[in-house]
Design a protein around this motif. Sequence first.
Motif, PDB file in Angstrom:
ATOM      1  N   ASP A 242       0.944  -1.258   0.032  1.00  0.00           N
ATOM      2  CA  ASP A 242       0.103   0.256   0.080  1.00  0.00           C
ATOM      3  C   ASP A 242       0.721   1.303   0.009  1.00  0.00           C
ATOM      4  O   ASP A 242       0.470   2.355  -0.578  1.00  0.00           O
ATOM      5  CB  ASP A 242      -1.170   0.296   1.042  1.00  0.00           C
ATOM      6  CG  ASP A 242      -0.449  -0.388   2.459  1.00  0.00           C
ATOM      7  OD1 ASP A 242       0.849  -0.345   2.514  1.00  0.00           O
ATOM      8  OD2 ASP A 242      -1.011  -0.505   3.357  1.00  0.00           O
ATOM      9  N   ALA A 243       1.841   1.125   0.525  1.00  0.00           N
ATOM     10  CA  ALA A 243       2.878   2.360   0.724  1.00  0.00           C
ATOM     11  C   ALA A 243       3.344   2.652  -0.703  1.00  0.00           C
ATOM     12  O   ALA A 243       3.656   3.568  -1.275  1.00  0.00           O
ATOM     13  CB  ALA A 243       4.204   2.339   1.760  1.00  0.00           C
ATOM     14  N   ASP A 244       3.925   1.610  -1.502  1.00  0.00           N
ATOM     15  CA  ASP A 244       4.375   1.691  -2.914  1.00  0.00           C
ATOM     16  C   ASP A 244       3.241   2.368  -3.623  1.00  0.00           C
ATOM     17  O   ASP A 244       3.595   3.162  -4.747  1.00  0.00           O
ATOM     18  CB  ASP A 244       4.556   0.268  -3.577  1.00  0.00           C
ATOM     19  CG  ASP A 244       5.640  -0.469  -2.849  1.00  0.00           C
ATOM     20  OD1 ASP A 244       6.649   0.423  -2.242  1.00  0.00           O
ATOM     21  OD2 ASP A 244       5.823  -1.611  -2.411  1.00  0.00           O
ATOM     22  N   HIS A 245       1.808   2.113  -3.570  1.00  0.00           N
ATOM     23  CA  HIS A 245       0.949   2.776  -4.336  1.00  0.00           C
ATOM     24  C   HIS A 245       0.925   4.152  -4.062  1.00  0.00           C
ATOM     25  O   HIS A 245       0.831   5.081  -5.018  1.00  0.00           O
ATOM     26  CB  HIS A 245      -0.321   2.332  -3.971  1.00  0.00           C
ATOM     27  CG  HIS A 245      -0.876   0.813  -4.429  1.00  0.00           C
ATOM     28  ND1 HIS A 245      -0.175  -0.387  -4.080  1.00  0.00           N
ATOM     29  CD2 HIS A 245      -1.895   0.480  -5.226  1.00  0.00           C
ATOM     30  CE1 HIS A 245      -0.753  -1.389  -4.547  1.00  0.00           C
ATOM     31  NE2 HIS A 245      -1.725  -0.893  -5.350  1.00  0.00           N
ATOM     32  N   VAL A 246       0.909   4.554  -2.794  1.00  0.00           N
ATOM     33  CA  VAL A 246       1.095   6.075  -2.448  1.00  0.00           C
ATOM     34  C   VAL A 246       2.402   6.699  -3.193  1.00  0.00           C
ATOM     35  O   VAL A 246       2.342   7.863  -3.894  1.00  0.00           O
ATOM     36  CB  VAL A 246       1.139   6.351  -1.260  1.00  0.00           C
ATOM     37  CG1 VAL A 246       1.204   7.909  -0.996  1.00  0.00           C
ATOM     38  CG2 VAL A 246      -0.056   5.748  -0.674  1.00  0.00           C
ATOM     39  N   LYS A 247       3.341   6.023  -3.302  1.00  0.00           N
ATOM     40  CA  LYS A 247       4.619   6.411  -3.713  1.00  0.00           C
ATOM     41  C   LYS A 247       4.743   6.748  -5.238  1.00  0.00           C
ATOM     42  O   LYS A 247       5.126   7.691  -5.920  1.00  0.00           O
ATOM     43  CB  LYS A 247       5.933   5.683  -3.438  1.00  0.00           C
ATOM     44  CG  LYS A 247       6.301   5.276  -1.915  1.00  0.00           C
ATOM     45  CD  LYS A 247       7.507   4.224  -1.650  1.00  0.00           C
ATOM     46  CE  LYS A 247       7.750   4.405  -0.439  1.00  0.00           C
ATOM     47  NZ  LYS A 247       8.606   3.030   0.065  1.00  0.00           N
ATOM     48  N   VAL A 248       3.865   5.632  -5.944  1.00  0.00           N
ATOM     49  CA  VAL A 248       3.801   6.016  -7.412  1.00  0.00           C
ATOM     50  C   VAL A 248       2.877   7.124  -7.600  1.00  0.00           C
ATOM     51  O   VAL A 248       3.161   8.059  -8.447  1.00  0.00           O
ATOM     52  CB  VAL A 248       2.834   4.769  -7.884  1.00  0.00           C
ATOM     53  CG1 VAL A 248       2.210   4.865  -9.339  1.00  0.00           C
ATOM     54  CG2 VAL A 248       3.937   3.423  -7.850  1.00  0.00           C
ATOM     55  N   LEU A 249       1.920   7.669  -6.772  1.00  0.00           N
ATOM     56  CA  LEU A 249       1.006   8.713  -6.854  1.00  0.00           C
ATOM     57  C   LEU A 249       1.903   9.998  -6.930  1.00  0.00           C
ATOM     58  O   LEU A 249       1.871  10.897  -7.610  1.00  0.00           O
ATOM     59  CB  LEU A 249       0.010   8.834  -5.867  1.00  0.00           C
ATOM     60  CG  LEU A 249      -1.178   7.676  -6.202  1.00  0.00           C
ATOM     61  CD1 LEU A 249      -2.143   7.602  -5.289  1.00  0.00           C
ATOM     62  CD2 LEU A 249      -1.998   7.895  -7.528  1.00  0.00           C
ATOM     63  N   HIS A 250       2.629   9.970  -5.900  1.00  0.00           N
ATOM     64  CA  HIS A 250       3.693  11.046  -5.556  1.00  0.00           C
ATOM     65  C   HIS A 250       4.551  11.162  -6.677  1.00  0.00           C
ATOM     66  O   HIS A 250       5.061  12.451  -6.834  1.00  0.00           O
ATOM     67  CB  HIS A 250       4.424  10.894  -4.189  1.00  0.00           C
ATOM     68  CG  HIS A 250       3.277  11.165  -2.921  1.00  0.00           C
ATOM     69  ND1 HIS A 250       3.526  10.671  -1.696  1.00  0.00           N
ATOM     70  CD2 HIS A 250       2.088  11.795  -3.098  1.00  0.00           C
ATOM     71  CE1 HIS A 250       2.625  11.004  -0.727  1.00  0.00           C
ATOM     72  NE2 HIS A 250       1.562  11.333  -1.796  1.00  0.00           N
TER      73      HIS A 250
END
Length: 338
Positions: A242-250
């Motif tokens: 889930d953290a990787d998903h947010v990193k992709v957005l950022h």
Amino acid sequence: MKQETFRKRKPKIVVIGGGTGLPVILKSLKEKDADITAIVTVADDGGSSGVLRRSFNAVPPGDLRNVLTALSEIPELQREIFQYRFRSDDQSLSGHTIGNLIISAMADMRGNIYEAIQLLAKMMHVKGHVYPAAEEPLNLHARYMDGTTQCGESQIPKKGKMIDVVSVTCVEEERPVQASRKVVSAIMNADMVVLGPGSLFTSILPNIMIPAIGKALIETEGKVVYISNIMTQLGETEGLNDADHVKVLHKHLGTKFVDIALTNIGDVPQDYIEQEENEEYLLQVEHDFKGLKEEVPMIISDDFLLLTGNKVYHNGEKVAEEIFRTAFNSQRKMKEYL
């Protein structure tokens, strides 16, 4: 007196995305006392939507159809008719839904998708607002980690490669992609902007890669919430937590703009993971609390699972309750600050 007036105002909640996850959340949010706006992707090029997109050179209607239905307050039978899909052996109508045909016809009659959707929203007694992300179909482009590229929302996952970045372009001309009317103002005036749930690279990012929408997400004073997917997706998010998903957005907007991550920590039963009909979805998305804390100021974690038949969904009622409560509290704190 001003405080009392403020508290009676409905929180303005904007939800951005596409696919099958978005209507689940919208249907539950509809029951809340909120001012809802849905901003819907227009980069789909597969299935019935893709055929109609190519036939009419128009915005693909499928995701818009599902959102209109989710927010509609017409009788159930009328919603079922709107969602009816012709059988595969119906020749020229094979695979098309009545709603897709109606939206395409209405856009042709009115000359643009925006006016068509607003008229349909009135006819269908939609609670809230529905806007296409853009008023023309867009091409979605992906660059993979190995440097190769692919165009087309439906084709990108089929390569089976890890995606690096995606972008959108106009279909016919080399010119900047424009957001649909009222989309930017909705984001800027929102108390909360919700991304997802939905396919990260092919349902959420196509919207925020429209420059004006991305800029508005960075600049809005409303809280930006990302609803993490429950399962990883073949050709898109294998191996990502889930953290990787947010990193992709950022990474795509070049700054940390997500304020809140809403993530599931309930365990998906193994027999749901092994269902052949769900082969597009591989494994449960792992929860990385430490990684999320490095990306967002606030984390909402709970068992958000809804197991229906042989499929795994977000529990729309629980997610909507968290979204509404957080939006209301955020709105109240802003008033107290002012």
